[in-house]
Design an enzyme around this catalytic site. Structure first.
Site, PDB file in Angstrom:
ATOM      1  N   GLY A 242       2.510  -3.095   9.769  1.00  0.00           N
ATOM      2  CA  GLY A 242       3.220  -2.531  10.918  1.00  0.00           C
ATOM      3  C   GLY A 242       3.867  -1.185  10.636  1.00  0.00           C
ATOM      4  O   GLY A 242       3.815  -0.267  11.453  1.00  0.00           O
TER       5      GLY A 242
ATOM      6  N   CYS B  87       4.089   4.180  -3.096  1.00  0.00           N
ATOM      7  CA  CYS B  87       4.141   2.761  -3.476  1.00  0.00           C
ATOM      8  C   CYS B  87       4.334   2.625  -4.971  1.00  0.00           C
ATOM      9  O   CYS B  87       4.828   1.630  -5.460  1.00  0.00           O
ATOM     10  CB  CYS B  87       2.845   2.057  -3.115  1.00  0.00           C
ATOM     11  SG  CYS B  87       2.315   2.414  -1.467  1.00  0.00           S
TER      12      CYS B  87
HETATM   13  N1  PMP Z   1      -2.604  -0.936   1.149  1.00  0.00           N
HETATM   14  C1  PMP Z   1      -2.449   0.385   1.335  1.00  0.00           C
HETATM   15  C2  PMP Z   1      -3.654   1.265   1.348  1.00  0.00           C
HETATM   16  C3  PMP Z   1      -1.176   0.916   1.511  1.00  0.00           C
HETATM   17  O1  PMP Z   1      -1.027   2.238   1.688  1.00  0.00           O
HETATM   18  C4  PMP Z   1      -0.057   0.055   1.493  1.00  0.00           C
HETATM   19  C5  PMP Z   1       1.343   0.584   1.660  1.00  0.00           C
HETATM   20  N2  PMP Z   1       1.635   1.699   0.881  1.00  0.00           N
HETATM   21  C6  PMP Z   1      -0.273  -1.315   1.315  1.00  0.00           C
HETATM   22  C7  PMP Z   1      -1.567  -1.783   1.143  1.00  0.00           C
HETATM   23  C8  PMP Z   1       0.863  -2.300   1.300  1.00  0.00           C
HETATM   24  O2  PMP Z   1       1.396  -2.461   2.582  1.00  0.00           O
HETATM   25  P1  PMP Z   1       2.825  -3.130   2.834  1.00  0.00           P
HETATM   26  O3  PMP Z   1       3.845  -2.080   2.546  1.00  0.00           O
HETATM   27  O4  PMP Z   1       2.787  -3.516   4.290  1.00  0.00           O
HETATM   28  O5  PMP Z   1       2.928  -4.316   1.949  1.00  0.00           O
END
Ligand code: PMP
Length: 364
Positions: A193, A312
C-alpha cells in the site's frame, strides 16, 4: 520540502486517510462477527479485494497482509512447501528485494537448489529466467520493477515462457514497484500500500485460483486459512481508496525523468545507472567523486529528499550494483531519485541546481 524518494515510500493521499477514518468510525466491526457490524466490515474487505483485482485486471483471490514483505514470504515459503514433492529447484534473480532474497537463502539452507541470475551475466535476463527453468523447477520468483534502478522485467514474457517450459512451475512476482504502473502477470503477486499513497502496514498477495499455497502462520483461519488474524478493515478501505485515486496513466513521470536526464547530461562525470527502458518514475545515477551519503545529506539540508541505493537497506548498498557489474566508485556515489505524480519540473530544476552546487563543493 521537495520529496523525491517515492520508491521508498509515498505520502498517504487524502482519499486513503478519509476512507480509513470513515471506516474506523462507522464500520469498525470484526469481519468474523455474525452481527450487522461484522457483516458490514466483511463487505468492506470484499469490496476492497474486488477493487484490487479489478486494478490488476484479474480473477482470483486477494489476501490482505501487513505489507509486501509478508506477501513475498507467504508466497515463497507457501509455494515451496506445497510443491516440494514435485521438485526442489527454484529460479530467481540477484536483484531481488531482501524480502525475496532472504527467504531464498532460508530455502537454500533447507536443501532447495536456488538459482540466482545476475543481469551482468545475461544480456537478456527474461530469457535467462525462462532458460533456467527445467522439469524439476517448482517456483520462479522475480520482481516486475527493481526498486534501486528501475530495471523492468516483462512479467508476461517470463510468465508465458516459464509455463511453456513447465506448466507446473509456479510464477511469483514481486509487483511492489510496478503496481498501478505496469500490467503484472504471475500466479502470485505481492503488492504494498505505502508505495501507492496508502499507509505503511497494509499489503496484499494476489493468487490465481489454481495455485497451491500452504499457510506459513496459523491462528483463527481468517482469509481462507492462508493468512490468519483479524482482517485490517480500516487499512483495506484505505488501500482500496488509494488504488481508486491512483491515475491510470501518470504522464508526468516521463517528462520529469526527461528533464532530470537533460540536466545530468550538462554536468560532467555523471553515469546514469537506470536503463533507458526502465520505469519512468525512478532515475538512479552516480555522481562520480562524491559519495552518495555526502550528497544525500547536502540535498537534505536544502529540503530535498532523495535516496542512496535503496532505502530498505538503510544506507547499505543494495544488491543491484553488484548484480549489474557497477564499479565500487559508481556504486558508492549512486543517488536514486523517484517521483510521484505530484512532483513538478520546477522541483527537478531545483534538484539539478543543488546537485551542481554539491558537486562544486564536494567533488574530489
Ligand atoms: N519489494 C520491493 C521491490 C520493494 O521496493 C519493497 C519496499 N521497499 C518491498 C518488496 C517490501 O515492501 P513492504 O515495505 O510493504 O514490506
Amino acid at each position: 520540502m521537495i520529496y523525491l524518494d517515492n520508491a521508498a515510500t509515498t505520502k498517504p493521499c487524502s482519499e486513503a486517510a478519509e476512507a480509513a477514518v470513515k471506516c474506523a468510525s462507522r464500520c469498525f466491526g470484526n469481519p468474523s462477527s455474525l452481527h450487522h457490524m461484522g457483516v458490514e466490515a466483511e463487505k468492506t474487505i470484499t469490496c476492497a479485494k474486488k477493487t484490487l483485482l479489478n486494478r490488476l485486471g484479474k480473477d482470483g483471490e486477494i489476501f490482505f497482509t501487513s505489507g509486501a514483505t509478508e506477501s513475498n514470504n507467504m508466497a515463497i515459503f507457501g509455494i515451496a512447501e506445497a510443491l516440494k514433492r514435485r521438485g526442489n529447484r527454484i529460479v530467481t534473480t540477484a536483484i531481488e528485494h531482501p524480502s525475496v532474497s532472504e527467504p531464498m537463502k532460508k530455502l537454500s539452507e533447507r536443501g532447495f537448489e536456488v538459482i540466482s541470475l545476475k543481469p551482468k551475466d545475461h544480456a537478456d535476463l527474461e530469457r535467462a529466467i525462462i532458460d533456467a527453468v527445467d522439469e524439476k523447477t517448482i517456483l520462479t520468483s522475480f520482481m516486475a520493477v527493481n526498486n534501486e534502478i528501475g530495471f523492468i522485467i516483462d512479467t508476461k514474457k517470463v510468465y508465458d515462457g516459464v509455463k511453456r517450459k513447465n506448466p507446473f512451475c509456479a510464477v511469483h512476482v514481486d509487483g511492489v514497484q510496478g503496481f498501478c504502473k505496469l500490467p503484472l502477470h504471475g500466479d502470485t503477486i505481492s503488492l504494498s500500500g505505502h508505495k501507492i499513497h496508502c499507509f505503511k502496514g497494509i499489503g496484499a498477495l494476489y493468487k490465481n485460483k489454481d495455485t497451491r499455497l500452504l499457510p506459513i502462520s496459523f491462528g483463527g483461519g481468517q482469509q481462507g486459512g492462508l493468512r490468519s488474524g483479524t482482517e485490517p478493515v480500516e487499512l483495506a478501505a484505505a488501500f482500496e481508496a488509494a488504488v481508486k485515486a491512483y491515475p491510470k496513466n501518470v504522464t508526468v513521470f516521463s517528462a520529469l525523468r526527461h528533464r532530470l536526464t537533460e540536466h545530468l547530461e550538462r554536468l560532467n562525470r555523471i553515469i546514469i545507472n537506470s536503463p533507458e527502458n526502465g520505469i519512468d518514475n525512478i532515475l538512479n545515477f552516480s555522481v562520480l567523486g562524491v559519495r552518495s551519503e555526502i550528497m544525500l545529506h547536502f540535498l537534505e539540508e536544502k529540503g530535498i529528499y532523495v535516496s542512496s541505493g535503496s532505502a530498505c537497506s538503510k544506507g547499505k548498498i543494495g544488491s543491484a550494483p553488484d548484480a549489474f557489474g557497477f564499479s565500487a566508485e559508481r556504486a558508492d556515489s549512486a543517488v536514486r531519485v523517484s517521483f510521484c505524480g505530484n512532483n513538478t519540473e520546477k522541483e527537478v530544476d531545483t534538484l539539478a541546481e543543488a546537485l551542481e552546487e554539491g558537486i562544486k563543493r564536494f567533488r574530489r
